[in-house]
Design a protein around this motif. Structure first.
Motif, mmCIF file in Angstrom:
data_model
loop_
_atom_site.group_PDB
_atom_site.id
_atom_site.type_symbol
_atom_site.label_atom_id
_atom_site.label_comp_id
_atom_site.label_asym_id
_atom_site.label_seq_id
_atom_site.Cartn_x
_atom_site.Cartn_y
_atom_site.Cartn_z
ATOM 1 N N GLY A 59 0.833 -1.187 0.000
ATOM 2 C CA GLY A 59 0.000 0.000 0.000
ATOM 3 C C GLY A 59 0.872 1.243 0.000
ATOM 4 N N VAL A 60 0.514 2.232 -0.824
ATOM 5 C CA VAL A 60 1.357 3.411 -1.030
ATOM 6 C C VAL A 60 1.091 4.459 0.045
ATOM 7 N N LEU A 61 2.179 4.928 0.656
ATOM 8 C CA LEU A 61 2.133 6.032 1.607
ATOM 9 C C LEU A 61 2.997 7.174 1.095
ATOM 10 N N ASP A 62 2.617 8.407 1.456
ATOM 11 C CA ASP A 62 3.474 9.549 1.202
ATOM 12 C C ASP A 62 4.572 9.617 2.252
ATOM 13 N N SER A 63 5.485 10.588 2.107
ATOM 14 C CA SER A 63 6.627 10.665 3.018
ATOM 15 C C SER A 63 6.215 10.937 4.463
ATOM 16 N N ASP A 64 5.012 11.541 4.670
ATOM 17 C CA ASP A 64 4.539 11.790 6.034
ATOM 18 C C ASP A 64 3.681 10.645 6.562
ATOM 19 N N LEU A 65 3.706 9.506 5.876
ATOM 20 C CA LEU A 65 2.957 8.298 6.254
ATOM 21 C C LEU A 65 1.448 8.495 6.171
ATOM 22 N N SER A 66 1.007 9.345 5.280
ATOM 23 C CA SER A 66 -0.410 9.453 4.958
ATOM 24 C C SER A 66 -0.666 8.684 3.668
ATOM 25 N N PRO A 67 -1.918 8.273 3.394
ATOM 26 C CA PRO A 67 -2.202 7.503 2.181
ATOM 27 C C PRO A 67 -1.736 8.241 0.929
ATOM 28 N N ARG A 77 10.062 7.911 14.462
ATOM 29 C CA ARG A 77 9.472 8.793 15.473
ATOM 30 C C ARG A 77 8.121 8.261 15.945
ATOM 31 N N LEU A 78 7.341 7.724 15.036
ATOM 32 C CA LEU A 78 6.038 7.202 15.433
ATOM 33 C C LEU A 78 6.167 5.919 16.255
ATOM 34 N N LEU A 79 7.181 5.127 15.941
ATOM 35 C CA LEU A 79 7.404 3.926 16.746
ATOM 36 C C LEU A 79 7.914 4.275 18.138
ATOM 37 N N VAL A 112 1.222 0.652 12.415
ATOM 38 C CA VAL A 112 1.348 2.096 12.546
ATOM 39 C C VAL A 112 0.557 2.719 11.403
ATOM 40 N N ARG A 113 -0.624 3.230 11.726
ATOM 41 C CA ARG A 113 -1.504 3.824 10.717
ATOM 42 C C ARG A 113 -1.989 5.179 11.233
ATOM 43 N N PRO A 114 -1.154 6.212 11.141
ATOM 44 C CA PRO A 114 -1.517 7.509 11.726
ATOM 45 C C PRO A 114 -2.729 8.153 11.074
ATOM 46 N N TRP A 115 -3.059 7.786 9.820
ATOM 47 C CA TRP A 115 -4.214 8.396 9.161
ATOM 48 C C TRP A 115 -5.534 7.938 9.777
#
Length: 551
Positions: A479-487, A521-523, A547-550
């Motif tokens: 699944g593709v994420l952007d550099s900020d870990l958003s979809p 950082r999120l981990l 880790v799914r911040p969205w």
């Protein structure tokens, strides 16, 4: 040209010397590109992988896409051409690119046929020799499966050959030929809109050649061919929701907000960078000032070629009645079709270049977008013809002192064009392929590691995901994420949903990339405890909880 030769009761074609030279040039070009194809050079990417995945789905009967996944304007003809091979041999880059190699060979053959009809046999051999060369920018457009250009270039050449044959009178089944012309137009419109300028001028040339016939059944067959060729696009647009039709999406993609570059910057990017890059005079990272001369000369050659074509058109009217094959078979129209087709090629190049420089991308990103000028190769015979005529006239000693000077200068330009293209090709073949092979090796290492040991559901960036899926034959889904870990840009939504359902997805990020740092950082305190390994320039994280911040 081929001449029939009787041998033991059978007729066999015999090539004259220019045709034999052209054949050798063409074979060299095809073999060179075959070697590049076997080593996956130029390097693959996720755009190409999307076409490969579509070919895989088509071959399996799972999907029948009209447009590239996630788009509504890029046709999938290349995926349909590759689908039988992928279905039989499985997904691999050489298998995916093999139809492109065949299309390139067809392009050379059709270019040779058309150039011989418009010019001279040796000029046709020279053009084939130039087109057989290929530094990275050129072969990338010819071999990679990224939509549109290889097939539409061959289609336009076949259309123009049909027009010449109809005008001269060598085509027997005229109505079927006109119907085929329409089919090629429809398929080209579906495949790639960049070819529209050439389709327009080819259509005008056909109308000039057979305008009376188009008032009857031939015109109906032409229209039917266009409708059949473009039918997938029509059906998809009828089903599309508001704003999702091809025209709306293409307009949105082509229109960029923000300040518009000045026309001088657009023309500079289009002529001085785009034209030399499209013709293989420069390395892929840009043109030096000493390599930009062809871009300055290009408009001059377009005008000179148009002047010669108009002069030839006018002279044809004064030719003696009954002179020449064209006169006997097709009358005055047969004599004039050559200059008309030359004018069509020159007008197609001018319109394509004008369309390109109208875009802000010609100024802001000329290196990345020079690929949109690759169709200018279609006009190479018409563009170089004035130089060839001047050089040949001076060599025969039939011109004035000024003419001999112009001829010597023209010969020098042709020689410089050949040498620059040859040098760029050799440099790419000797030193420019190593980086591609390294990147491909790293991509294969990553795919092999995840395929063997998992995780099989992962998140990654756009340029990692679909290539990883293709390399693993969908064993690994990404699944593709952007550099900020958003979809991010997930072209094929089922992959995103499948990874979203995974209880423990992995994360594939380039070492020390923004995505890598953001994930650590999120981990937080779990970062050191999370299983992680480095493979092929990537870090593969496999945390205990997703880790799914969205969300």
């Amino acid at each position: 040209m081929s001449h029939p030769e009787q041998h033991r009761g059978r007729w066999r074609p015999r090539l004259d010397r220019p045709a034999l030279v052209a054949l050798l040039f063409g074979l060299a070009g095809v073999v060179y590109r075959l070697i590049l194809t076997l080593f996956t050079v130029p390097v693959s990417n996720s755009d190409e992988a999307t076409f490969g995945l579509a070919a895989l789905h088509i071959g399996q009967g799972r999907e029948h896409p009209v447009f590239l996944y996630g788009q509504h304007y890029m046709g999938m003809l290349e995926s349909y051409l590759a689908a039988p091979l992928v279905a039989v041999f499985g997904p691999s880059w050489p298998v995916l690119r093999l139809p492109m190699l065949v299309l390139y060979a067809l392009f050379l053959y059709l270019m040779h046929r058309l150039t011989r009809r418009l010019g001279t046999p040796w000029f046709a051999a020279f053009v084939v020799g130039l087109l057989a060369l290929g530094p990275e920018r050129v072969v990338r457009d010819q071999l990679t499966v990224v939509g549109g250009r290889p097939e539409v270039k061959a289609a336009v050449l076949l259309m123009l050959l049909i027009t010449v044959g109809l005008a001269v009178g060598t085509v027997r089944r005229r109505r079927l030929a006109i119907g085929l012309f329409g089919l090629l137009v429809g398929l080209s419109v579906w495949s790639d809109w960049l070819i529209l300028p050439y389709l327009a001028v080819a259509g005008l040339a056909l109308v000039w050649a057979v305008r009376r016939e188009l008032l009857g059944w031939a015109g109906l067959l032409l229209a039917a061919g266009v409708v059949v060729g473009v039918a997938p696009m029509i059906v998809d647009n009828l089903r599309a929701g508001p704003g999702d039709d091809s025209l709306s999406v293409f307009r949105e993609v082509s229109t960029k907000a923000g300040p518009q570059p000045q026309w001088s910057d657009r023309i500079r990017g289009g002529l001085l960078e785009g034209v030399p890059l499209a013709h293989g005079l420069c390395p892929v990272d840009g043109c030096g000032r000493w390599q930009q001369w062809f871009g300055v000369l290009y408009p001059v050659l377009l005008l000179a070629g148009a002047a010669l074509a108009v002069l030839a058109y006018r002279r044809a009217a004064g030719a003696p009645r009954g002179a020449g094959v064209g006169r006997r078979a097709g009358g005055l129209r047969g004599e004039r079709v050559g200059p008309v087709v030359q004018l069509a090629l020159l007008a197609g190049a001018a319109l394509t270049l004008l369309s390109y420089v109208r875009s802000p991308l010609a100024a802001t990103s000329p290196l990345d977008n020079a690929r949109y000028l690759s169709v200018l190769q279609l006009s190479l015979p018409a563009v170089l013809w004035p130089l060839w005529v001047a050089a040949l006239t001076a060599w025969r000693g039939t011109s004035s002192v000024l003419g001999r000077f112009a001829g010597a200068l023209s010969a020098a330009v042709l020689a410089a064009l050949t040498v620059l293209t040859l040098v760029a090709t050799v440099l790419f073949a000797v030193t420019g392929t190593a980086a591609s092979r390294t990147k491909e090796r790293q991509a294969r290492e990553l795919a092999a590691a995840l395929r063997a040991d998992g995780p099989h559901q992962v998140y990654g960036d756009y340029w990692t995901c679909n290539r990883l899926i293709f390399n693993t034959d969908e064993t690994v889904v990404c699944g593709v994420l952007d550099s900020d870990l958003s979809p991010g840009q997930n072209r094929y939504r089922p992959y995103w949903r499948q990874v979203g359902r995974a209880e423990r997805p992995g994360y594939v990020v380039a070492v020390d990339s923004p995505m890598d740092r953001r994930l650590r950082r999120l981990l937080a305190e779990r970062a050191d405890a999370t299983p992680v390994r480095e493979v092929g320039g990537y870090r593969v994280y496999h945390p205990d909880t997703p880790v799914r911040p969205w969300r």
